[in-house]
Design a protein around this motif. Structure first.
Motif, PDB file in Angstrom:
ATOM      1  N   THR A 145       4.689  -2.488   0.996  1.00  0.00           N
ATOM      2  CA  THR A 145       3.510  -2.377   1.848  1.00  0.00           C
ATOM      3  C   THR A 145       2.657  -3.628   1.763  1.00  0.00           C
ATOM      4  N   LEU A 146       2.471  -4.149   0.558  1.00  0.00           N
ATOM      5  CA  LEU A 146       1.700  -5.380   0.380  1.00  0.00           C
ATOM      6  C   LEU A 146       2.314  -6.532   1.161  1.00  0.00           C
ATOM      7  N   SER A 147       3.624  -6.643   1.146  1.00  0.00           N
ATOM      8  CA  SER A 147       4.305  -7.713   1.873  1.00  0.00           C
ATOM      9  C   SER A 147       4.046  -7.597   3.374  1.00  0.00           C
ATOM     10  N   MET A 148       4.100  -6.376   3.913  1.00  0.00           N
ATOM     11  CA  MET A 148       3.847  -6.176   5.337  1.00  0.00           C
ATOM     12  C   MET A 148       2.399  -6.511   5.697  1.00  0.00           C
ATOM     13  N   VAL A 149       1.466  -6.118   4.833  1.00  0.00           N
ATOM     14  CA  VAL A 149       0.057  -6.424   5.089  1.00  0.00           C
ATOM     15  C   VAL A 149      -0.183  -7.930   5.056  1.00  0.00           C
ATOM     16  N   CYS A 150       0.440  -8.621   4.118  1.00  0.00           N
ATOM     17  CA  CYS A 150       0.307 -10.084   4.050  1.00  0.00           C
ATOM     18  C   CYS A 150       0.814 -10.737   5.328  1.00  0.00           C
ATOM     19  N   GLU A 151       1.963 -10.304   5.810  1.00  0.00           N
ATOM     20  CA  GLU A 151       2.517 -10.882   7.039  1.00  0.00           C
ATOM     21  C   GLU A 151       1.609 -10.586   8.233  1.00  0.00           C
ATOM     22  N   VAL A 178       3.971 -14.030  20.202  1.00  0.00           N
ATOM     23  CA  VAL A 178       2.616 -13.859  19.647  1.00  0.00           C
ATOM     24  C   VAL A 178       2.096 -12.457  19.933  1.00  0.00           C
ATOM     25  N   MET A 179       2.210 -12.015  21.180  1.00  0.00           N
ATOM     26  CA  MET A 179       1.721 -10.680  21.530  1.00  0.00           C
ATOM     27  C   MET A 179       2.555  -9.604  20.854  1.00  0.00           C
ATOM     28  N   MET A 180       3.858  -9.819  20.753  1.00  0.00           N
ATOM     29  CA  MET A 180       4.716  -8.867  20.053  1.00  0.00           C
ATOM     30  C   MET A 180       4.289  -8.742  18.591  1.00  0.00           C
ATOM     31  N   ALA A 181       4.032  -9.887  17.950  1.00  0.00           N
ATOM     32  CA  ALA A 181       3.617  -9.889  16.547  1.00  0.00           C
ATOM     33  C   ALA A 181       2.268  -9.202  16.370  1.00  0.00           C
ATOM     34  N   LEU A 182       1.341  -9.439  17.295  1.00  0.00           N
ATOM     35  CA  LEU A 182       0.024  -8.809  17.218  1.00  0.00           C
ATOM     36  C   LEU A 182       0.111  -7.291  17.363  1.00  0.00           C
ATOM     37  N   LYS A 183       0.944  -6.831  18.281  1.00  0.00           N
ATOM     38  CA  LYS A 183       1.110  -5.383  18.472  1.00  0.00           C
ATOM     39  C   LYS A 183       1.669  -4.731  17.210  1.00  0.00           C
ATOM     40  N   GLU A 184       2.665  -5.388  16.600  1.00  0.00           N
ATOM     41  CA  GLU A 184       3.242  -4.851  15.372  1.00  0.00           C
ATOM     42  C   GLU A 184       2.218  -4.856  14.241  1.00  0.00           C
ATOM     43  N   ALA A 185       1.456  -5.960  14.123  1.00  0.00           N
ATOM     44  CA  ALA A 185       0.424  -6.052  13.086  1.00  0.00           C
ATOM     45  C   ALA A 185      -0.646  -4.990  13.292  1.00  0.00           C
ATOM     46  N   ASN A 186      -1.036  -4.773  14.545  1.00  0.00           N
ATOM     47  CA  ASN A 186      -2.052  -3.772  14.851  1.00  0.00           C
ATOM     48  C   ASN A 186      -1.576  -2.374  14.468  1.00  0.00           C
ATOM     49  N   SER A 187      -0.312  -2.086  14.744  1.00  0.00           N
ATOM     50  CA  SER A 187       0.246  -0.773  14.407  1.00  0.00           C
ATOM     51  C   SER A 187       0.298  -0.563  12.898  1.00  0.00           C
ATOM     52  N   MET A 188       0.818  -1.550  12.178  1.00  0.00           N
ATOM     53  CA  MET A 188       0.950  -1.420  10.723  1.00  0.00           C
ATOM     54  C   MET A 188      -0.400  -1.326  10.039  1.00  0.00           C
ATOM     55  N   LEU A 189      -1.307  -2.246  10.363  1.00  0.00           N
ATOM     56  CA  LEU A 189      -2.613  -2.253   9.708  1.00  0.00           C
ATOM     57  C   LEU A 189      -3.404  -0.991  10.041  1.00  0.00           C
ATOM     58  N   GLY A 190      -3.289  -0.540  11.281  1.00  0.00           N
ATOM     59  CA  GLY A 190      -3.988   0.684  11.675  1.00  0.00           C
ATOM     60  C   GLY A 190      -3.506   1.887  10.885  1.00  0.00           C
ATOM     61  N   GLU A 191      -2.212   1.950  10.651  1.00  0.00           N
ATOM     62  CA  GLU A 191      -1.668   3.082   9.893  1.00  0.00           C
ATOM     63  C   GLU A 191      -2.066   3.002   8.422  1.00  0.00           C
ATOM     64  N   PHE A 192      -1.936   1.828   7.826  1.00  0.00           N
ATOM     65  CA  PHE A 192      -2.248   1.693   6.400  1.00  0.00           C
ATOM     66  C   PHE A 192      -3.741   1.836   6.119  1.00  0.00           C
ATOM     67  N   ASN A 198       0.400   8.690   5.157  1.00  0.00           N
ATOM     68  CA  ASN A 198       1.164   9.318   4.084  1.00  0.00           C
ATOM     69  C   ASN A 198       2.087   8.272   3.465  1.00  0.00           C
ATOM     70  N   PRO A 199       1.783   7.787   2.254  1.00  0.00           N
ATOM     71  CA  PRO A 199       2.609   6.740   1.643  1.00  0.00           C
ATOM     72  C   PRO A 199       4.028   7.176   1.344  1.00  0.00           C
ATOM     73  N   GLY A 200       4.296   8.474   1.381  1.00  0.00           N
ATOM     74  CA  GLY A 200       5.646   8.961   1.139  1.00  0.00           C
ATOM     75  C   GLY A 200       6.520   8.962   2.385  1.00  0.00           C
ATOM     76  N   PHE A 201       5.888   8.680   3.547  1.00  0.00           N
ATOM     77  CA  PHE A 201       6.627   8.659   4.804  1.00  0.00           C
ATOM     78  C   PHE A 201       7.034   7.236   5.129  1.00  0.00           C
ATOM     79  N   GLU A 202       8.314   6.961   5.111  1.00  0.00           N
ATOM     80  CA  GLU A 202       8.807   5.591   5.302  1.00  0.00           C
ATOM     81  C   GLU A 202       9.061   5.324   6.790  1.00  0.00           C
ATOM     82  N   LYS A 203       8.045   4.801   7.459  1.00  0.00           N
ATOM     83  CA  LYS A 203       8.173   4.473   8.881  1.00  0.00           C
ATOM     84  C   LYS A 203       8.732   3.069   9.047  1.00  0.00           C
TER      85      LYS A 203
END
Length: 204
Positions: A145-151, A178-192, A198-203
């Motif tokens: 999770t930390l690695s994804m947040v850093c990216e 760029v827009m693809m990366a932003l959408k993915e970042a927005n989804s991940m950060l919003g969830e975390f 739920n940290p036990g749910f591996e999306k």
């Protein structure tokens, strides 16, 4: 060899072991804090650029404003941009950045602990039945999770630094990644950042 009193009494390594703050997680936590500072720096200057403000010799209106206010200022500023593509991109950036700084604040102001093998930061806990002005927040800082947040933070930094450099130029919107990366970042950060995560749910 005599060990200095502060090292003998402090025993920082004991706390690190207790919390699970090892070399891998520690590096990522430090990276998130470093990215946060850089994002704040470029965000303020991006606002100046978009608003045509020259701060030389005066105190800019953005001085000492909290990050949440700065994001709101940027959001209000981009509503006036002529480029629809740039407007949509920066609206997504603002959404992702708000979530990102919830995570950053949970880390920077949270109480560290370990559940199982996972380092966790808990901000504004109510363990004694007390009431608090700010909401509870936590972040489960496993290495993946930390690695994804850093990216995701790196994406935020690259975009806002580009805006600080080129202002209203649509150059950055010409790169589909760029827009693809932003959408993915927005989804991940919003969830975390959400307390329904739920940290036990591996999306991812």
């Amino acid at each position: 060899m005599n060990i200095p009193a502060y090292m003998s009494f402090g025993g920082a390594h004991l706390f690190e072991e207790k919390w699970g703050l090892n070399l891998q997680t520690g590096q990522k936590v430090a990276s998130i804090i470093a990215f946060s500072g850089a994002i704040e720096y470029y965000l303020e200057r991006a606002i100046w650029k978009l608003q045509g403000l020259d701060p030389k010799g005066r105190r800019p209106f953005t001085d000492a404003e909290p990050i949440t206010k700065m994001i709101d200022i940027l959001f209000e500023t981009i509503s006036l941009l002529p480029s629809k593509d740039l407007k949509i991109m920066l609206e997504t950036w603002c959404s992702a950045c708000k979530s990102g700084f919830i995570i950053r604040n949970n880390i920077a102001h949270g109480v560290p602990m370990k559940i199982g093998n996972t380092l966790i930061f808990c901000r504004n806990p109510r363990w004694h039945g007390e009431q608090r002005k700010r909401e509870f927040g936590d972040f489960w800082a496993d290495e993946h999770t930390l690695s994804m947040v850093c990216e995701a933070f790196a994406v935020l930094l690259r975009v806002i630094a580009e805006v600080e450099k080129n202002g209203q130029s649509e150059k950055i919107t010409e790169q589909p990644i760029v827009m693809m990366a932003l959408k993915e970042a927005n989804s991940m950060l919003g969830e975390f950042a959400s307390q329904s995560y739920n940290p036990g749910f591996e999306k991812y």
